[in-house]
Design a protein around this motif. Structure first.
Motif, PDB file in Angstrom:
ATOM      1  N   ARG A 145      81.862  61.939 -17.309  1.00 12.51           N
ATOM      2  CA  ARG A 145      83.079  61.340 -16.381  1.00 12.51           C
ATOM      3  C   ARG A 145      82.684  61.204 -14.989  1.00 12.51           C
ATOM      4  O   ARG A 145      81.851  62.118 -14.545  1.00 12.51           O
ATOM      5  CB  ARG A 145      84.318  62.307 -16.344  1.00 12.51           C
ATOM      6  N   THR A 146      82.963  60.161 -14.275  1.00 20.23           N
ATOM      7  CA  THR A 146      82.896  60.018 -12.853  1.00 20.23           C
ATOM      8  C   THR A 146      84.007  59.949 -11.933  1.00 20.23           C
ATOM      9  O   THR A 146      85.160  60.284 -12.507  1.00 20.23           O
ATOM     10  CB  THR A 146      82.028  58.510 -12.730  1.00 20.23           C
ATOM     11  N   SER A 221      78.948  51.429 -17.945  1.00 16.08           N
ATOM     12  CA  SER A 221      79.671  51.833 -16.951  1.00 16.08           C
ATOM     13  C   SER A 221      81.102  51.294 -16.468  1.00 16.08           C
ATOM     14  O   SER A 221      81.276  50.059 -16.752  1.00 16.08           O
ATOM     15  CB  SER A 221      78.745  51.701 -15.430  1.00 16.08           C
ATOM     16  N   SER A 225      83.526  49.669  -8.883  1.00 13.15           N
ATOM     17  CA  SER A 225      82.057  49.645  -8.593  1.00 13.15           C
ATOM     18  C   SER A 225      81.941  48.295  -8.337  1.00 13.15           C
ATOM     19  O   SER A 225      82.654  47.093  -8.445  1.00 13.15           O
ATOM     20  CB  SER A 225      81.105  49.680  -9.912  1.00 13.15           C
ATOM     21  N   ALA A 281      76.216  56.733 -10.001  1.00 12.26           N
ATOM     22  CA  ALA A 281      77.354  57.297 -10.418  1.00 12.26           C
ATOM     23  C   ALA A 281      77.758  58.401  -9.726  1.00 12.26           C
ATOM     24  O   ALA A 281      77.065  59.242  -9.487  1.00 12.26           O
ATOM     25  CB  ALA A 281      77.256  57.702 -12.148  1.00 12.26           C
ATOM     26  N   ASP A 282      78.985  58.388  -9.372  1.00 10.10           N
ATOM     27  CA  ASP A 282      79.465  59.578  -8.463  1.00 10.10           C
ATOM     28  C   ASP A 282      79.931  60.719  -9.260  1.00 10.10           C
ATOM     29  O   ASP A 282      81.235  60.894  -9.695  1.00 10.10           O
ATOM     30  CB  ASP A 282      80.775  59.229  -7.761  1.00 10.10           C
ATOM     31  N   THR A 283      79.193  61.545  -9.847  1.00  8.38           N
ATOM     32  CA  THR A 283      79.060  62.706 -10.662  1.00  8.38           C
ATOM     33  C   THR A 283      78.089  63.586 -10.701  1.00  8.38           C
ATOM     34  O   THR A 283      77.024  63.195 -10.072  1.00  8.38           O
ATOM     35  CB  THR A 283      79.315  62.241 -12.063  1.00  8.38           C
ATOM     36  N   THR A 285      75.028  65.608 -12.731  1.00  9.65           N
ATOM     37  CA  THR A 285      74.639  65.853 -14.042  1.00  9.65           C
ATOM     38  C   THR A 285      73.506  66.702 -13.866  1.00  9.65           C
ATOM     39  O   THR A 285      73.159  67.295 -14.873  1.00  9.65           O
ATOM     40  CB  THR A 285      73.961  64.559 -14.404  1.00  9.65           C
ATOM     41  N   GLU A 298      72.352  60.095  -9.818  1.00  2.00           N
ATOM     42  CA  GLU A 298      73.621  60.692  -9.437  1.00  2.00           C
ATOM     43  C   GLU A 298      73.492  60.140  -7.890  1.00  2.00           C
ATOM     44  O   GLU A 298      72.697  60.119  -7.426  1.00  2.00           O
ATOM     45  CB  GLU A 298      73.345  62.249  -9.391  1.00  2.00           C
ATOM     46  N   ARG A 299      74.991  59.800  -7.526  1.00  2.00           N
ATOM     47  CA  ARG A 299      75.030  59.600  -6.019  1.00  2.00           C
ATOM     48  C   ARG A 299      74.397  60.532  -5.048  1.00  2.00           C
ATOM     49  O   ARG A 299      73.948  60.184  -4.006  1.00  2.00           O
ATOM     50  CB  ARG A 299      76.702  59.267  -5.860  1.00  2.00           C
TER      51      ARG A 299
END
Length: 484
Positions: A145-146, A221, A225, A281-283, A285, A298-299
């Motif tokens: 989940r982002t 994705s 975006s 991705a804005d998440t 991990t 990761e962002r």
């Protein structure tokens, strides 16, 4: 209890859901292909040729997606039942070669009873109508989940938490993704786009791979975006997928990828796929991931984290190198993982040496001092200990990263840089789009060197202690005596 006759089952289906009827199947048994590290992963009896995965996203990344997975395969032995790896979804119905089939779910297997026994060597079309649930624990992999949607993180054993599959890298296949999402969202997947279709307020996006892919490398994705297009070496089409609000912030990093591709091609030859790019991705991990043609980052790695430029670039090259080592040439068994991570770490370190004067020899010497401790904690590189139950990501330990790059350094010391470079180029050319084993690598290195290197590799790959480093007799391990 014997199987209920098909006539009686048809009558029951008129008054009960398919899932409840499927529960009457007797004693379904989960299977696996016997991988030493993941014994229940993968399934015998068939070879998947292609996946066609349809997903409908309803705008909420905590709610199940509606899905249809179609699998084209060929039987390799007679089958009374077909096992697929699948969990985290509700199966609504199954067809085999156009005929409705009974099914049951046991542990993380979907077990299918076709209308009759299937002989060896025949085509097999399996259609599963199901949901795909992203609401589970992200630490176990699958849907990620982002901030504005979803992405995938399927390594090592989590693709079947998204779609039914033969979830082992030994069975690579072509993929088609058809993903429907509400207006305002962008969908990107592995491979190249083949078109979009509007359906009122929804759009269906279709992507296809031009090369076979392991299930663990699948990527979809969905989010708010922007897709940034650019051109790589040999006019390679490239695309990066970034949160729209971050396109300017990320562009200085993403614009470096074409030059990184050129550098990798100088080391090992032509890039092996139809496109490449980064999915930012804005998440959170805790890792980056080499999903085929679209590496996941990761962002926070680029935005806000106080990392040196050379370090960030070397991590980008690590995931890029995996496109050759791990993606194009995939492991036959999970114990061959050292070939993936050792090579990606090797080229990460080589790039840092070439572009930031970070000594490869210093890094390898440091790894050597730690190697005995890493082996004691997680097993030798080519015979790693099984991951902890419920923590499959624990397979990715230092011994398969710098501890395995150390093997490549030792090989170059043993046979010389010219022969070593020939091994590397031959490896990715010979095994492109296929699977290979540790034994394959030993044979290739021996043939290239003109002598049998089996005994040389034995200690480096399987020994409890790290062998002496060729050319560096003064190198010592500082592992505690109890670990040695």
């Amino acid at each position: 209890m014997p199987f209920i006759s098909r006539r009686l089952r048809a009558a029951l289906l008129a008054t009960a859901s398919a899932t409840l009827v499927a529960a009457t199947l007797p004693s379904p048994v989960p299977l696996g292909i016997g991988d030493p590290l993941f014994p229940h992963l993968g399934n015998p009896g068939y070879d998947v040729r292609a996946y066609d995965i349809g997903l409908t996203y309803h705008g909420d990344n905590n709610k199940p997606l509606d899905a249809v997975t179609r699998i084209d395969a060929r039987t390799t032995e007679p089958l009374d039942r077909i096992n697929l790896d699948f969990t985290r979804g509700t199966v609504r119905g199954v067809e085999v070669n156009g005929l409705r089939a009974d099914f049951a779910v046991k542990d993380e297997d979907l077990i299918i009873e076709p209308a009759g026994r299937l002989p060896a060597g025949v085509p097999l079309r399996i259609t599963v109508r199901h949901t795909s649930d992203p609401s589970g624990d992200q630490d176990t992999g699958g849907w990620l989940r982002t901030a504005d949607g979803l992405a995938m993180a399927n390594q090592a054993d989590a693709a079947h938490r998204v779609f039914p599959s033969n979830d082992h890298p030994a069975d690579k296949a072509y993929f088609t993704f058809r993903v429907t999402a509400p207006e305002g969202l962008t969908v990107v997947a592995n491979g190249l786009p083949t078109g979009t279709a509007r359906h009122g307020a929804d759009t269906t996006w279709t992507y296809r791979t031009e090369h076979p892919m392991a299930t663990e490398l699948a990527q979809v994705s969905i989010g708010r975006s922007t897709v940034l297009q650019r051109t790589g070496p040999h006019r390679l089409p490239m695309r990066d997928v970034v949160p729209t609000a971050d396109r300017k912030l990320l562009e200085p990093w993403l614009s470096r990828t074409p030059a990184q591709l050129e550098w990798m091609e100088q080391q090992v030859g032509r890039y092996p796929f139809e496109t490449y790019g980064l999915l930012v991705a804005d998440t959170e991990t805790g890792f980056e991931l080499e999903t085929q043609t679209l590496s996941l980052f990761e962002r926070s790695l680029f935005a806000g984290a106080d990392y040196p430029e050379w370090y960030l670039e070397s991590i980008m090259v690590h995931e890029l190198a995996h496109q050759w080592f791990g993606d194009s040439v995939s492991p036959q068994r999970w114990s061959d993982l050292w070939l993936n991570e050792g090579h990606a770490t090797w080229y990460e370190a080589r790039y840092a040496e070439d572009h930031a004067d970070k000594s490869l020899e210093d890094r390898m010497r440091e790894a050597y001092t730690r190697s005995d401790g890493w082996r004691a904690a997680g097993g030798p590189p080519a015979r790693p200990d099984a991951p902890a139950p419920g923590h499959k990501i624990s397979l990715f330990r230092p011994v398969v990263y710098d501890g395995s790059a150390l093997i490549l350094y030792a090989l170059r010391q043993e046979i010389g840089s010219s022969a070593f470079d020939r091994v590397e180029r031959s490896w990715v050319k010979k095994h492109r789009d296929s699977n290979a084993t540790t034994e394959d690598f030993v044979r290739l290195a021996s043939r290239t060197a003109g002598r049998d290197l089996t005994s040389f590799f034995e200690g480096w790959l399987y020994g409890e202690k790290t062998p002496p480093m060729p050319g560096h007799p003064d190198w010592r391990s500082t592992a505690p005596a109890a670990q040695r």
